[in-house]
Motif scaffolding. Structure first.
Motif, short mmCIF file in Angstrom:
data_model
loop_
_atom_site.label_atom_id
_atom_site.label_comp_id
_atom_site.label_asym_id
_atom_site.label_seq_id
_atom_site.Cartn_x
_atom_site.Cartn_y
_atom_site.Cartn_z
N ALA A 1 0.82 -1.22 0.00
CA ALA A 1 0.00 0.00 0.00
C ALA A 1 0.84 1.26 0.00
N THR A 2 0.40 2.23 -0.77
CA THR A 2 0.99 3.57 -0.74
C THR A 2 -0.15 4.58 -0.67
N GLY A 3 0.14 5.73 -0.09
CA GLY A 3 -0.90 6.74 0.03
C GLY A 3 -0.30 8.12 0.22
N LEU A 4 -1.15 9.13 0.11
CA LEU A 4 -0.68 10.50 0.15
C LEU A 4 -1.77 11.42 0.70
N SER A 5 -1.38 12.31 1.58
CA SER A 5 -2.30 13.35 2.07
C SER A 5 -2.20 14.56 1.15
N VAL A 6 -3.35 15.06 0.71
CA VAL A 6 -3.37 16.21 -0.19
C VAL A 6 -4.15 17.37 0.43
N PHE A 7 -5.40 17.13 0.81
CA PHE A 7 -6.26 18.19 1.31
C PHE A 7 -6.57 18.08 2.80
N SER A 8 -6.44 16.89 3.37
CA SER A 8 -6.80 16.68 4.76
C SER A 8 -5.60 16.16 5.54
N SER A 9 -5.80 15.89 6.83
CA SER A 9 -4.73 15.32 7.64
C SER A 9 -4.65 13.81 7.48
N GLN A 10 -5.60 13.24 6.71
CA GLN A 10 -5.61 11.80 6.44
C GLN A 10 -5.16 11.56 5.00
N GLU A 11 -5.01 10.27 4.64
CA GLU A 11 -4.64 9.99 3.25
C GLU A 11 -5.83 10.30 2.34
N ASP A 12 -5.56 11.01 1.24
CA ASP A 12 -6.61 11.37 0.27
C ASP A 12 -6.48 10.58 -1.03
N ILE A 13 -5.33 9.95 -1.22
CA ILE A 13 -5.11 9.06 -2.36
C ILE A 13 -4.47 7.79 -1.83
N ALA A 14 -4.92 6.65 -2.32
CA ALA A 14 -4.33 5.38 -1.89
C ALA A 14 -4.33 4.40 -3.05
N ASN A 15 -3.24 3.66 -3.17
CA ASN A 15 -3.15 2.59 -4.14
C ASN A 15 -2.69 1.33 -3.42
N VAL A 16 -3.42 0.24 -3.62
CA VAL A 16 -3.15 -0.99 -2.89
C VAL A 16 -3.13 -2.18 -3.84
N ARG A 17 -2.16 -3.06 -3.64
CA ARG A 17 -2.13 -4.33 -4.38
C ARG A 17 -2.38 -5.46 -3.37
N PHE A 18 -3.44 -6.23 -3.64
CA PHE A 18 -3.77 -7.38 -2.82
C PHE A 18 -3.33 -8.65 -3.55
N THR A 19 -2.67 -9.54 -2.84
CA THR A 19 -2.33 -10.85 -3.38
C THR A 19 -3.08 -11.91 -2.58
N PHE A 20 -3.80 -12.77 -3.29
CA PHE A 20 -4.60 -13.80 -2.64
C PHE A 20 -3.90 -15.15 -2.72
N GLU A 21 -4.27 -16.01 -1.81
CA GLU A 21 -3.64 -17.34 -1.72
C GLU A 21 -3.82 -18.14 -3.01
N ASN A 22 -4.94 -17.93 -3.71
CA ASN A 22 -5.20 -18.69 -4.94
C ASN A 22 -4.49 -18.10 -6.16
N GLY A 23 -3.68 -17.05 -5.96
CA GLY A 23 -2.92 -16.46 -7.05
C GLY A 23 -3.53 -15.21 -7.65
N CYS A 24 -4.76 -14.90 -7.29
CA CYS A 24 -5.40 -13.69 -7.83
C CYS A 24 -4.71 -12.44 -7.28
N ILE A 25 -4.59 -11.44 -8.14
CA ILE A 25 -4.03 -10.15 -7.75
C ILE A 25 -5.05 -9.06 -8.05
N ALA A 26 -5.22 -8.14 -7.11
CA ALA A 26 -6.15 -7.03 -7.30
C ALA A 26 -5.44 -5.71 -7.03
N ASP A 27 -5.48 -4.80 -8.00
CA ASP A 27 -4.93 -3.46 -7.83
C ASP A 27 -6.09 -2.49 -7.64
N VAL A 28 -6.11 -1.81 -6.50
CA VAL A 28 -7.24 -0.93 -6.15
C VAL A 28 -6.72 0.47 -5.88
N THR A 29 -7.34 1.45 -6.53
CA THR A 29 -6.98 2.86 -6.34
C THR A 29 -8.20 3.64 -5.88
N ALA A 30 -8.02 4.44 -4.85
CA ALA A 30 -9.08 5.33 -4.38
C ALA A 30 -8.51 6.73 -4.23
#
Length: 355
Positions: A184-213
């Motif tokens: 996971a990586t993230g960045l605060s832009v407008f608030s004191s919390q993260e406003d952008i986040a990018n996460v890569r999930f790896t599952f036991e069955n081999g599936c990979i999910a890239d999620v950006t918010a």
């Protein structure tokens, strides 16, 4: 219980307004009142939808069979515990609580009082998601993007709890496998919390999910792409549309060997489907989707992501000072300060010679 379920809404903000508007015209539901500490806001919404305004939830809860809690996240535990103690069925907006300890207390009390505790992960009721689930089979790679402009009302929580938690819930629903790694990586832009986040999930069955918010984008965009053994599925959350490319032969020799399919999507509003499900669970003593347990799983993963992001959040470290930053970031700040001094002294020397 009477023919109609008496229900109230706690929180008259944006989400509370959506719930109030929907419940006011829902068959089998009697909207008793709306509660908000802002009396004017509660009064305005109550007048519009023909119910009673309240400024204290303790005055509304004893009058109803069920509530929708659309208060700010930091209040979920306090309000939810009160409602559940009164034996009132509770639809809690996401996230279920601010931390795992609070979530566990809410779940335990709901079980003890034998009442429904449903959590508002409304995206799983998105008609495009409902339709796409019919075709999703063991995906190998998933990308999800949930982007939109900044909303100050959500400044108390980061984008992971604000937006990405919807996608965490969807991943847990779509993939029958354990998450074994999170990057996971993230960045605060407008608030004191993260406003952008990018996460890569790896599952036991081999599936990979890239999620950006992101809540630092000019335009809204919310979509999901899934790749599986014989098909590619595209889901447009905002426009409730699904598109599918399906392989018709083991070996593709021509584009005619690929079928482009647009599944028909029932356009019912997700919040309507969500509240109808809540009503059905109350009447049948059924297990809600998501239940408190499933929502707590999503919360736990979200908190793991936030922990990873906060560990190396450079903007936060820079604003709180080197002493508060992790050592790698403190070194970066110190080097940057030293470099600035050298540059300033060099420029000053050059100017002095020029004069």
């Amino acid at each position: 219980m009477a023919d109609n379920i008496k229900i109230g809404v706690i929180g008259a903000g944006k989400i509370g307004t959506f719930h109030t508007r929907t419940l006011a015209k829902m068959e089998g539901m009697e909207l008793v009142g709306v509660c908000d500490p802002d009396a004017l806001r509660a009064q305005k919404l109550a007048w519009e939808y023909n119910c009673t305004p309240y400024t204290k939830y303790e005055d509304l809860v004893p009058l109803v069979d069920a509530v929708v809690v659309a208060a700010p996240t930091p209040l979920h535990h306090e309000v939810g515990m009160y409602c559940l103690r009164q034996g009132v069925h509770t639809m809690m907006e996401k996230p279920i609580a601010s931390n795992m300890e609070q979530a566990k207390e809410l779940i335990a009390l709901a079980k003890e009082r034998k009442v429904v505790l449903q959590v508002g992960h409304v995206e799983r009721f998105n008609p495009a998601v409902v339709e796409a689930m019919k075709y999703i089979k063991n995906p190998k790679f998933i990308t999800i993007n949930r982007l939109g402009p900044y909303d100050p009302r959500m400044a108390a929580v980061g984008v992971v709890l604000d937006l990405m938690i919807h996608d965490i819930d969807l991943l847990l629903t779509m993939i029958d496998s354990k998450i074994i790694n999170i990057e996971a990586t993230g960045l605060s832009v407008f608030s004191s919390q993260e406003d952008i986040a990018n996460v890569r999930f790896t599952f036991e069955n081999g599936c990979i999910a890239d999620v950006t918010a992101s809540r630092a984008s000019f335009e809204r965009a919310r979509y999901m792409h899934l790749f599986q053994e014989d098909a590619y599925i595209s889901v447009d959350f905002m426009n409730a549309a699904v598109k599918m490319y399906k392989k018709e032969k083991p070996v593709i020799t021509d584009l005619k060997d690929i079928t482009v399919f647009y599944p028909q999507v029932n356009k019912q509003m997700p919040i309507t489907s969500e509240l109808l499900h809540f009503k059905d669970c109350i009447l049948s003593a059924g297990t809600p989707a998501p239940s408190g347990e499933r929502a707590s799983m999503a919360l736990e993963i979200a908190m793991q992501i936030e922990e990873k992001i906060n560990r190396y959040d450079l903007p936060k470290a820079a604003t709180t000072g080197p002493a508060m930053a992790p050592k790698p970031l403190k070194d970066i700040v110190d080097v940057a300060r030293a470099a600035k001094i050298i540059v300033d002294e060099t420029l000053g020397s050059i100017r002095g010679k020029g004069e």
